[in-house]
Design an enzyme around this catalytic site. Structure first.
Site, mmCIF file in Angstrom:
data_model
loop_
_atom_site.group_PDB
_atom_site.id
_atom_site.type_symbol
_atom_site.label_atom_id
_atom_site.label_comp_id
_atom_site.label_asym_id
_atom_site.label_seq_id
_atom_site.Cartn_x
_atom_site.Cartn_y
_atom_site.Cartn_z
ATOM 1 N N ASP A 267 1.282 6.279 5.108
ATOM 2 C CA ASP A 267 0.636 5.261 4.296
ATOM 3 C C ASP A 267 0.656 3.942 5.081
ATOM 4 O OD1 ASP A 267 0.747 4.770 0.681
ATOM 5 O OD2 ASP A 267 -0.475 3.810 2.235
ATOM 6 N N GLU A 465 -1.425 -1.080 -7.189
ATOM 7 C CA GLU A 465 -0.125 -0.820 -6.581
ATOM 8 C C GLU A 465 0.986 -1.646 -7.237
ATOM 9 O OE1 GLU A 465 -2.354 -0.136 -2.326
ATOM 10 O OE2 GLU A 465 -0.174 -0.078 -2.369
#
Ligand code: GLC
Length: 611
Positions: A267, A465
């Site tokens: 990521d 997020e």
């Protein structure tokens, strides 16, 4: 020559530097086509909101064509290996202006329709290919167990089986037969991202191996069997060890036991969290089993650090070869070596992008995702001839109804940045000529002809997020970055503050309850629509409503909401998440002492009967 022998042949001709270049994925703002050529780069990504030119498909095609051409130069130490471009097209090709923006996964989980998922994926693939992109970091297979998580809306459900069924359908729709209409899928985030304590993004998932397999690994199995070409490592830790450096998770379980032959991508700067020493972080993550490294800006350091580690004997060449083989295999299986340059591909800049045909699929998804939680007084469906007062902060706000990862990483506000589509108000007004918009109900303070009913659209603003987490305390670790947002907070990788400190909506947005109570006090029946990325504590709002509908984050086709409210279709959505009573609730299907406000699977129709 077979695919694997072609890979063997290529590997045999590659230098260490060329191999490490194939393992490197910079972000578009930090790499030019010449640098792609000179550093043998294997892949590039766009972070949320990082868009070229006027952010139209043609701009994307031109950008990708230049990168592709650079990657295909040969001779003089260059090998022609086509670049693989990845984006977060997680609810349509949501970065691009004019794209068809689908409901986020939480709504699709409530629709619970695998056939629809496949059609959504096919439309999404077409609109990704329209931009010359070949790979999306989707589907998210998170099993969100705590609604405080800022990424709950990216999860289909708290139930691993529902996640698995829908995720598999999405992969099959995206990748199909890996022909011209296909886009490579990426299952994320491996593994346990939805199980962190307190729903803290990038936090700690503490559970036994049995529970990890049962809740968080299980949804991957059907999607892996469907042939997903890639998996993204997760930021979270499992029992104190970061996934990005976890050899048992990335290699022993995913690759060896489950037989995954594709590539594992890290990521956004995910390896940084392994160690303060970047060289050590590289060694840990490469040896653990990450194959392609999302190193948006410090890609040069990654290349040099990896080469040094190999030369120092800290990373075996066999591991490098395995990592490069996996990336080459994905490119082979996707047919990338045989596809023409982006400018010459059949779907590039297609007229189908954002078309009425595509938007009809999204509007169907909106209808099927809505869940009716309360229906008293017989006010549903609302008559199209009624004098309808339309109010609420989310009634005429396409940005809010789309949520995060839409044009900008953190999403947008208002209607200007969502080109095409309809707000919920616009959909109502198209059907009900006597409807009047007064988002704060101030029309009631003056002369008016009276109203038969009010439709009040309340809820959250956009977030993504960790910036969407619900918790008190310090700054959040924000992941993605790259490019200025269209409006609203400038995205950063340095973190910000959580969205709220409580799930109790009236504390976060008291203006919503105020509008409901004002309208109620005027004696007007109220149909409330909640636009949110998660279940919220809305006891007071429900009490102030005659009917209450969860619409989640419906995307660009807000008109799908009045399709149901005004009776052209009936409700069919059922809760994919247990609904909390209080701010401390964390109920999930199958729990002991299971006592949510509304249970998993709950949903009413317009007659007030269970769906
Ligand atoms: C983000 C997210 C991930 C996304 C990636 C690229 O931090 O965690 O889901 O695919 O970065 O934008």
């Amino acid at each position: 020559m077979s695919a694997e022998s072609r890979i063997d042949d290529l590997l045999g001709r590659m230098t260490l530097r060329q191999k490490v270049g194939q393992m490197t994925q910079p972000e578009r703002l930090h790499i030019t086509p010449d640098e792609v050529r000179d550093h043998h780069i294997g892949s590039i990504l766009s972070g949320g909101g990082s868009t070229p030119g006027e952010n139209r498909p043609a701009d994307w095609v031109a950008m990708n064509d230049a990168y592709w051409a650079a990657s295909m130069e040969e001779g003089d130490g260059l090998l022609p290996i086509p670049i693989l471009y990845g984006v977060d097209a997680i609810h349509g090709n949501n970065n691009v202006l004019g794209a068809t923006v689908f409901p986020h996964n939480i709504g699709l989980g409530c629709a619970n329709d695998p056939d629809l998922m496949a059609r959504i994926a096919q439309v999404t693939a077409n609109e990704i290919l329209a931009t010359g992109v070949e790979w999306t970091f989707a589907p998210t297979l998170a099993v969100a167990r705590d609604d405080r998580w800022g990424r709950t809306y990216e999860s289909y459900s708290e139930d691993p089986e529902r996640v698995g069924v829908l995720g598999e359908a999405f992969v099959r729709g995206l990748q199909g037969d890996l022909g011209d209409g296909a886009v490579a899928a990426c299952l994320k985030h491996w593994v346990g991202d939805g199980g962190t304590t307190g729903g803290v993004d990038q936090g700690e998932t503490t559970c036994s191996e049995e529970e990890l397999r049962r809740l968080h690994v299980a949804p991957y199995l059907p999607a892996l069997r469907a042939g997903a070409l890639s998996v993204m490592a997760s930021y979270n830790s499992w029992n104190g060890e970061k996934c990005h450096g976890h050899r048992w998770l990335l290699t022993d379980l995913l690759k060896d036991e489950l037989g995954f032959e594709g590539l594992v991508v890290s990521d956004w700067n995910g390896i940084d969290q392994l160690s303060d020493d970047y060289g050590e972080a590289i060694v840990q993550s490469v040896n653990a089993g990450v194959d392609l490294f999302m190193v948006p800006d410090q890609w040069r350091d990654f290349i040099e650090g990896t080469i040094s580690a190999v030369e120092a004997g800290r990373i075996p060449m066999e591991r490098i070869d395995d990592a490069v083989r996996r990336t080459l295999r994905v490119k082979e299986r996707y047919g990338l070596f045989d596809r023409p340059r982006p400018a010459d591909r059949p779907h590039s800049d297609t007229a189908l992008f954002g078309s009425a045909e595509h938007r009809a699929v999204a509007r169907e998804a909106v209808r099927k995702s809505m869940v009716c939680l309360k229906n008293e007084g017989g006010h549903l469906p609302v008559s199209k001839e009624s004098r309808i007062l339309v109010a609420g902060r989310n009634s005429n706000n396409r940005g809010h109804q789309c949520g995060g990862f839409t044009v900008a990483w953190q999403g947008t506000f208002g209607n200007d940045h969502i080109h095409g589509g309809t707000s919920i108000w616009e959909g109502i007004h198209a059907k009900a000529p006597k409807a009047v918009l007064s988002w704060d109900a101030s029309i009631l303070d003056g002369e008016h002809d009276g109203f038969d009913v009010a439709i009040v659209v309340i809820g959250e603003g956009p977030y993504a997020e960790g910036l969407g987490d619900v918790r008190s305390g310090g700054p959040v670790a924000a992941g993605s970055g790259g490019g200025l947002v269209a409006s609203g907070p400038v995205q950063t990788s340095q973190g910000g503050t959580p969205y709220a400190a409580t799930l109790e909506h009236r504390r976060n947005h008291p203006e919503d309850l105020a509008v409901l109570e004002k309208i109620r006090a005027a004696g007007i029946p109220v149909v409330t629509v909640l636009v949110s990325g998660r279940p919220l504590v809305v006891e007071h709002e429900i009490d102030a409503s005659d009917a209450f509908v969860a619409a989640w984050l419906p995307g660009s086709e807000g008109a799908g909401v009045p399709d149901v409210l005004l009776g052209d279709h009936d409700f069919q959505g059922t809760l994919a998440f247990s609904w909390p009573r209080t701010d401390t609730d964390r109920f999930n299907r199958g729990d002991d002492d299971y006592d949510p406000r509304f249970p998993y699977g709950f949903g009413l129709d317009s007659e007030g009967r269970r769906v």
